[in-house]
Scaffold this active site. Structure first.
Site, PDB file in Angstrom:
ATOM      1  N   SER A  27      -7.219  -0.872   7.493  1.00  0.00           N
ATOM      2  CA  SER A  27      -8.255  -1.203   6.867  1.00  0.00           C
ATOM      3  C   SER A  27      -9.296  -1.686   7.634  1.00  0.00           C
ATOM      4  CB  SER A  27      -7.845  -2.538   5.690  1.00  0.00           C
ATOM      5  OG  SER A  27      -7.109  -3.386   6.334  1.00  0.00           O
ATOM      6  N   GLU A  53      -1.001  -4.157   9.973  1.00  0.00           N
ATOM      7  CA  GLU A  53      -2.171  -3.829  10.589  1.00  0.00           C
ATOM      8  C   GLU A  53      -1.902  -4.270  11.924  1.00  0.00           C
ATOM      9  OE1 GLU A  53      -4.332  -2.181   9.169  1.00  0.00           O
ATOM     10  OE2 GLU A  53      -6.138  -2.998   9.897  1.00  0.00           O
ATOM     11  N   HIS A  71      -8.262   5.707   3.654  1.00  0.00           N
ATOM     12  CA  HIS A  71      -8.290   4.177   3.494  1.00  0.00           C
ATOM     13  C   HIS A  71      -8.132   4.242   1.805  1.00  0.00           C
ATOM     14  CE1 HIS A  71     -10.748   0.446   3.443  1.00  0.00           C
ATOM     15  NE2 HIS A  71      -9.370   0.111   3.088  1.00  0.00           N
ATOM     16  N   LYS A  76       1.280   0.731  15.226  1.00  0.00           N
ATOM     17  CA  LYS A  76       0.702   1.913  14.660  1.00  0.00           C
ATOM     18  C   LYS A  76       0.901   2.960  15.635  1.00  0.00           C
ATOM     19  CE  LYS A  76      -2.408  -0.173  11.057  1.00  0.00           C
ATOM     20  NZ  LYS A  76      -1.824   0.260   9.676  1.00  0.00           N
ATOM     21  N   MET A  78       0.834  -1.209  -0.063  1.00  0.00           N
ATOM     22  CA  MET A  78       0.012  -0.188  -0.006  1.00  0.00           C
ATOM     23  C   MET A  78       0.932   1.315   0.009  1.00  0.00           C
ATOM     24  SD  MET A  78      -3.040  -1.411  -0.302  1.00  0.00           S
ATOM     25  CE  MET A  78      -3.882   0.114  -0.197  1.00  0.00           C
TER      26      MET A  78
HETATM   27  P1  NAI Z   1       2.754  -4.805   3.839  1.00  0.00           P
HETATM   28  O1  NAI Z   1       3.007  -5.892   4.596  1.00  0.00           O
HETATM   29  O2  NAI Z   1       2.900  -5.008   2.171  1.00  0.00           O
HETATM   30  O3  NAI Z   1       3.469  -3.455   4.179  1.00  0.00           O
HETATM   31  C1  NAI Z   1       3.957  -3.162   5.512  1.00  0.00           C
HETATM   32  C2  NAI Z   1       5.217  -2.290   5.437  1.00  0.00           C
HETATM   33  O4  NAI Z   1       5.254  -1.476   6.606  1.00  0.00           O
HETATM   34  C3  NAI Z   1       6.696  -3.161   5.457  1.00  0.00           C
HETATM   35  O5  NAI Z   1       7.294  -2.901   4.206  1.00  0.00           O
HETATM   36  C4  NAI Z   1       7.099  -3.105   6.641  1.00  0.00           C
HETATM   37  O6  NAI Z   1       8.454  -3.046   6.596  1.00  0.00           O
HETATM   38  C5  NAI Z   1       6.605  -1.503   6.934  1.00  0.00           C
HETATM   39  N1  NAI Z   1       6.848  -1.534   8.144  1.00  0.00           N
HETATM   40  C6  NAI Z   1       6.864  -2.261   9.412  1.00  0.00           C
HETATM   41  N2  NAI Z   1       6.972  -1.296  10.542  1.00  0.00           N
HETATM   42  C7  NAI Z   1       7.394  -0.338  10.097  1.00  0.00           C
HETATM   43  C8  NAI Z   1       7.886   0.998  11.019  1.00  0.00           C
HETATM   44  N3  NAI Z   1       7.984   1.076  12.269  1.00  0.00           N
HETATM   45  N4  NAI Z   1       8.190   1.944  10.164  1.00  0.00           N
HETATM   46  C9  NAI Z   1       8.021   2.165   8.854  1.00  0.00           C
HETATM   47  N5  NAI Z   1       7.572   1.133   8.000  1.00  0.00           N
HETATM   48  C10 NAI Z   1       7.281  -0.028   8.727  1.00  0.00           C
HETATM   49  O7  NAI Z   1       1.374  -4.293   4.151  1.00  0.00           O
HETATM   50  P2  NAI Z   1      -0.015  -3.592   3.336  1.00  0.00           P
HETATM   51  O8  NAI Z   1      -0.752  -4.349   2.701  1.00  0.00           O
HETATM   52  O9  NAI Z   1       0.612  -2.485   2.173  1.00  0.00           O
HETATM   53  O10 NAI Z   1      -0.721  -2.899   4.383  1.00  0.00           O
HETATM   54  C11 NAI Z   1      -0.411  -1.593   5.019  1.00  0.00           C
HETATM   55  C12 NAI Z   1      -1.486  -1.165   5.689  1.00  0.00           C
HETATM   56  O11 NAI Z   1      -2.461  -0.993   4.794  1.00  0.00           O
HETATM   57  C13 NAI Z   1      -2.299  -2.134   6.616  1.00  0.00           C
HETATM   58  O12 NAI Z   1      -2.651  -1.248   7.882  1.00  0.00           O
HETATM   59  C14 NAI Z   1      -3.310  -2.534   5.852  1.00  0.00           C
HETATM   60  O13 NAI Z   1      -4.556  -3.039   6.840  1.00  0.00           O
HETATM   61  C15 NAI Z   1      -3.671  -1.359   5.241  1.00  0.00           C
HETATM   62  N6  NAI Z   1      -4.550  -1.816   3.928  1.00  0.00           N
HETATM   63  C16 NAI Z   1      -4.228  -2.778   3.096  1.00  0.00           C
HETATM   64  C17 NAI Z   1      -4.800  -3.052   1.986  1.00  0.00           C
HETATM   65  C18 NAI Z   1      -4.692  -4.218   1.137  1.00  0.00           C
HETATM   66  O14 NAI Z   1      -5.364  -4.519   0.082  1.00  0.00           O
HETATM   67  N7  NAI Z   1      -3.285  -4.813   1.391  1.00  0.00           N
HETATM   68  C19 NAI Z   1      -6.081  -2.284   1.694  1.00  0.00           C
HETATM   69  C20 NAI Z   1      -6.248  -0.993   2.309  1.00  0.00           C
HETATM   70  C21 NAI Z   1      -5.481  -0.760   3.545  1.00  0.00           C
END
Ligand code: NAI
Length: 711
Positions: A432, A405, A453, A410, A327
């Protein structure tokens, strides 16, 4: 010379007349009856004027003509016959011009869509400005209509049955180079002067002209209806249309019928046939639904209608993104693409670079298609600075968090960021599922804390759901809406609750799919019926795509004590699939479906054994209604609980967020479309037979008693 509110008319010393359409009181030139009346009167006078050798039709506005005036088509006059008579008269008058012998040339110097291009089709030649910003085509089917200004007849006679059908049914719009290739236009010119000069030369060289279809022995290019080509095309197209639309889109069906019935007839008779079908399309509830939501609500949202009015515009020049995963990487791309400076932070620089590489990949693809050059690609990439340091977020107007998530994580990054973010700047979470009010507890400035979102994949999905926490201020809402409109996406604003609006209603869709399965509806039937009623993907297939394991996780997060009886049954289905069988979904190659490596996915054979089914248990209509009614009812609950602030947000959000069928106009327009009384009777029946989730809220019953519709 004549000059009025819609056009300017001049004749030059060589006897070439120019009608320059310029609707000074409108944002663009629009095809409407008042315009047509003025246009036809003036053109007819020119035809009768012996000094005039021919006419150039061009535009003095931004567009040549953007299409029909949709306000008129959203609420057409009650008297259908009078409306039909007006169209028939218009056709006759256009035919008088077309057959008068004097040459008409359309000098298309701006976008010409729908009625605008149909006007150009009444001319004997179409020359266009070679400006890649310009679009040409007949996209009416997109809004439940079809080209009813002569377009189905003239275009088909001009380019042939197969391409006309494809282009009209797919609502295709072309840039000038493609329009030339498709024979939509006859020539392109680099400047407006050259364009007008060429039009004039052609007129002087061709003092007496007729349309191809008015010439003896004219044949439709590629063959008529009864030619081998024509028969094959029609047979294929009918099947294709059925497969794609399942009979839910009358506009597209009328378009095909108009071409089929009209193409072998003399054009005057053919236009009459088109007009009759057009009236059918305009007065169809589907067209109203599509115009209202797909055009009016969409444009209002894009312009930021949802923002609190008393707040100043909030420009976002620098944006920070926490988490460069799927994302975060997408959000970085869409922001940099619109010229914002992006700080992309992850826990390792490799992680952040990987996120940036995502932009590189998309940009390279655009470059390979010739849409961007190397400098433009580099300029966008240069906008993205990768980092692991929170201190780099200094100076950001907005920070969006997209880390895992996990509430504790967070909370930690919120505190880290707020330490460097200026006090009057906005902090947003892309969560999400976690309520914004909960996440805002970790914030020192909850009034500046909001949910933004996005949907995956971020670069393709137009909707962004903005979530207002308990303490979120109007200032923050305006800022979020302004950011979303700055990146060219469509915002809806909703209040906080688990799953917000879109995930909550999407969840009842997948849930209802699981319940149907568990009750004994054959799985193939569930997904097929869902598509028949217009959903893009069946509930079982889409559950596989988001992953059954994620569905379990989301339910776990909500807490078992909050589950209804139906939710307990849904959970049991997911748990059986995931925990007993390891069928987590598409990502592991097995879920409700099997995903063989080199073949198409198919429903997993073991499913019928696990959930024994009976084709006769429920008929298709009931299955379809359970899916759509369930989503509409849950959306109504969101409105009742003030999660949704307006029905418009619900309708637009349902179309763009979870693929609720466009012909319905969205979840609330759907209730109107079914009829509120009937909807209630059916939900009551479903509540008796299938459970309390179909119980109708009192306020909805009251609405029916008061005879109120949503629109
Ligand atoms: P992802 O797992 O692909 O990416 C998360 C990233 O955050 C990773 O690269 C990780 O290294 C990084 N991270 C972890 N701790 C960190 C920190 N302290 N500082 C900076 N970066 C850090 O997850 P994704 O799918 O991108 O989801 C991210 C958020 O978006 C979640 O809250 C999720 O629920 C939400 N979301 C996801 C959707 C989807 O379709 N995957 C749709 C809408 C929202």
């Amino acid at each position: 010379m004549i000059k009025n509110e819609v056009l300017e008319y001049n004749v030059d010393q060589d006897g070439v007349a120019i009608i320059s359409i310029n609707m000074v009181n409108a944002p663009t030139n629009l095809f409407s009856f008042p315009f047509i009346k003025t246009y036809l009167e003036i053109a007819q006078k020119a035809v009768e004027d012996e000094q005039v050798k021919g006419l150039i039709i061009t535009s003095g506005h931004r567009d040549f003509m953007a299409g029909a005036d949709l306000r008129m088509l959203l609420s057409p006059p009650e008297d259908k016959q009078a409306f039909l008579d007006d169209i028939l008269l218009m056709h006759q008058q256009f035919r008088n011009l077309e057959t008068c012998g004097k040459p008409f040339v359309a000098a298309i110097n701006g976008t010409a869509l729908g009625g605008g291009y149909e006007l150009a089709l009444t001319c004997h030649k179409r020359f266009a400005l070679n400006n890649p910003k310009l679009k040409i085509g007949l996209p009416e089917v997109q809004l439940g209509l079809f080209p009813g200004g002569g377009g189905t007849q003239r275009l088909t006679r001009l380019i042939g049955i197969a391409p006309a059908l494809t282009n009209i049914l797919q609502a295709r719009q072309f840039r000038p180079a493609a329009a030339l290739e498709e024979n939509y236009v006859d020539a392109l010119y680099d400047t407006n002067e050259e364009l007008l000069a060429a039009a004039k030369t052609w007129i002087l060289e061709n003092p007496k002209v007729a349309q191809a279809w008015d010439q003896r022995g004219h044949k439709v290019p590629g063959g008529g209806l009864m030619s081998k080509n024509g028969v094959q095309t029609m047979a294929g197209a009918i099947g294709n249309l059925r497969k794609k639309t399942h009979g839910n889109y009358p506009g597209a069906q009328y378009a095909m019928a108009a071409i089929h019935d009209g193409i072998e007839l003399p054009i005057d008779r053919a236009l009459e046939i088109e007009a009759r079908y057009f009236v059918g399309a305009v007065y169809s509830p589907e067209a109203k639904n599509m115009i209202r939501t797909g055009f009016f609500f969409m444009n209002e949202a894009k312009k930021g209608k949802a923002r609190p009015k008393d707040q100043a515009f909030y420009p976002v020049k620098k944006i920070g993104i926490l988490g460069a995963g799927m994302m975060g990487a997408g959000i970085a791309y869409v922001s940099a693409k619109r010229g914002m400076d992006v700080v992309l932070k992850d826990i390792s620089i490799e992680g952040a670079e990987k996120g940036k590489a995502y932009s590189q990949k998309i940009l390279a693809k655009q470059q390979s298609k010739g849409r961007l050059n190397a400098e433009q690609v580099q300029a966008t990439l240069d906008k993205i600075k990768t980092t692991v340091e929170a201190s780099d977020l200094e100076g950001c107007d907005l920070v969006i968090e997209a880390v895992f998530e996990n509430q504790a994580l967070k909370a930690k990054v919120t505190a880290e960021t707020e330490a460097v973010l200026a006090e009057n700047k906005i902090y947003a979470s892309n969560t999400s599922t976690i309520p914004i009010t909960l996440l805002a507890q970790a914030s020192k400035r909850p009034e500046n804390f909001i949910g933004i979102h996005f949907f995956s994949p971020v670069d393709k999905m137009p909707l962004v759901e903005i979530i207002v926490g308990e303490k979120t201020s109007d200032y923050a809402i305006a800022a979020a809406v302004d950011y979303v409109t700055q990146i060219g996406k469509v915002p809806i604003v909703v209040n906080d609750s688990r799953g917000f609006f879109t995930s909550r209603v999407f969840g009842v869709y997948t849930g209802e799919g699981a319940l149907l399965l568990e009750e004994g509806v054959p799985p193939v039937m569930i997904d097929n019926i869902a598509k028949r009623v217009g959903m893009p993907v069946g509930p079982l297939a889409v559950t596989d795509e988001v992953a059954l394991s994620l569905c379990l996780h989301v339910m776990d997060a909500a807490g078992e004590d909050k589950w209804s009886d139906a939710e307990k049954r849904i959970y049991a289905v997911y748990a059986k699939m995931v925990r007993e069988l390891g069928r987590e979904g598409k990502k592991v190659g097995k879920g409700f479906y099997d995903y063989p490596e080199n073949a198409k996915k198919h429903m997993w054979k073991g499913l019928e054994e696990l959930f024994p089914s009976n084709v006769d248990y429920l008929d298709g209509e009931t299955v379809g209604k359970r899916l759509l009614h369930r989503m509409a009812l849950e959306s109504y609950r969101c409105l009742d609980e003030s999660v949704l602030r307006t029905t418009k947000d619900g309708d637009l959000g349902s179309l763009l967020g979870f693929g609720f069928p466009p012909y319905t106009g969205g979840v609330f327009a759907y209730i109107d479309y079914v009829g509120l009384d009937k909807f209630i009777v059916e939900c009551d029946d479903f509540a008796n037979r299938f459970g309390a989730r179909f119980a109708v809220p009192d306020s909805l019953r009251q609405r029916a008693k008061d005879g109120k519709t949503f629109y």
